[in-house]
Design a protein around this motif. Structure first.
Motif, PDB file in Angstrom:
ATOM      1  N   ALA A 165       0.835  -1.207   0.000  1.00 15.80           N
ATOM      2  CA  ALA A 165       0.000   0.000   0.000  1.00 15.80           C
ATOM      3  C   ALA A 165       0.868   1.255   0.000  1.00 15.80           C
ATOM      4  O   ALA A 165       0.533   2.255  -0.650  1.00 15.80           O
ATOM      5  CB  ALA A 165      -0.939   0.000   1.201  1.00 15.80           C
ATOM      6  N   ASP A 222       1.999   1.933  -3.561  1.00 16.18           N
ATOM      7  CA  ASP A 222       0.962   2.558  -4.394  1.00 16.18           C
ATOM      8  C   ASP A 222       0.955   4.068  -4.204  1.00 16.18           C
ATOM      9  O   ASP A 222       0.951   4.823  -5.180  1.00 16.18           O
ATOM     10  CB  ASP A 222      -0.422   1.997  -4.066  1.00 16.18           C
ATOM     11  CG  ASP A 222      -0.637   0.584  -4.576  1.00 16.18           C
ATOM     12  OD1 ASP A 222       0.275   0.009  -5.210  1.00 16.18           O
ATOM     13  OD2 ASP A 222      -1.738   0.052  -4.342  1.00 16.18           O
ATOM     14  N   SER A 223       0.967   4.512  -2.969  1.00 16.67           N
ATOM     15  CA  SER A 223       0.930   5.957  -2.741  1.00 16.67           C
ATOM     16  C   SER A 223       2.263   6.610  -3.104  1.00 16.67           C
ATOM     17  O   SER A 223       2.295   7.745  -3.583  1.00 16.67           O
ATOM     18  CB  SER A 223       0.531   6.282  -1.299  1.00 16.67           C
ATOM     19  OG  SER A 223       1.409   5.697  -0.383  1.00 16.67           O
TER      20      SER A 223
END
Length: 108
Positions: free
Chosen positions: A29, A32-33
């Motif tokens: 995650a 992704d950012s």
């Protein structure tokens, strides 16, 4: 720039106005950012000689690049790989194969 420890960025980088984002190979995650909005991505090899760990981390980065729409991936591999039996080289070979099959454009 994506770093697993943004607080550790050198002063020169910070003073240059580079945007530093948290991205950790072990945390998809965060990748992704960290990669969001990027057209090009340079993946620097994970610093380990453990084959499974290295390849898993590299795959997470490649998968995150695909998810967020990165257009081109640059991967830091080693030259003259095909005949190597070194474990560290085998991780590069496996990562290269995964990147080639990913559908992304790439430079190795």
């Amino acid at each position: 720039m994506s770093l697993y420890n943004p607080a550790g960025a050198r002063t020169l980088i910070k003073e240059a106005g580079v945007e530093i984002r948290h991205g950790d190979y072990a945390d998809p995650a965060s990748l992704d950012s960290a990669f969001a909005g990027a057209d090009k991505l340079l993946i620097v090899s994970f610093p380990s000689i453990a084959h499974e760990v290295r390849v898993a981390h590299h795959k997470r980065a490649i998968d995150a690049a695909k998810r967020v729409g990165v257009k081109h991936v640059y991967y830091t591999s080693l030259a003259f790989a095909p005949d190597s039996v070194a474990v560290v080289m085998q991780a590069h070979i496996d990562t290269e194969a995964y990147l080639k099959a990913s559908g992304l454009t790439y430079t190795i």
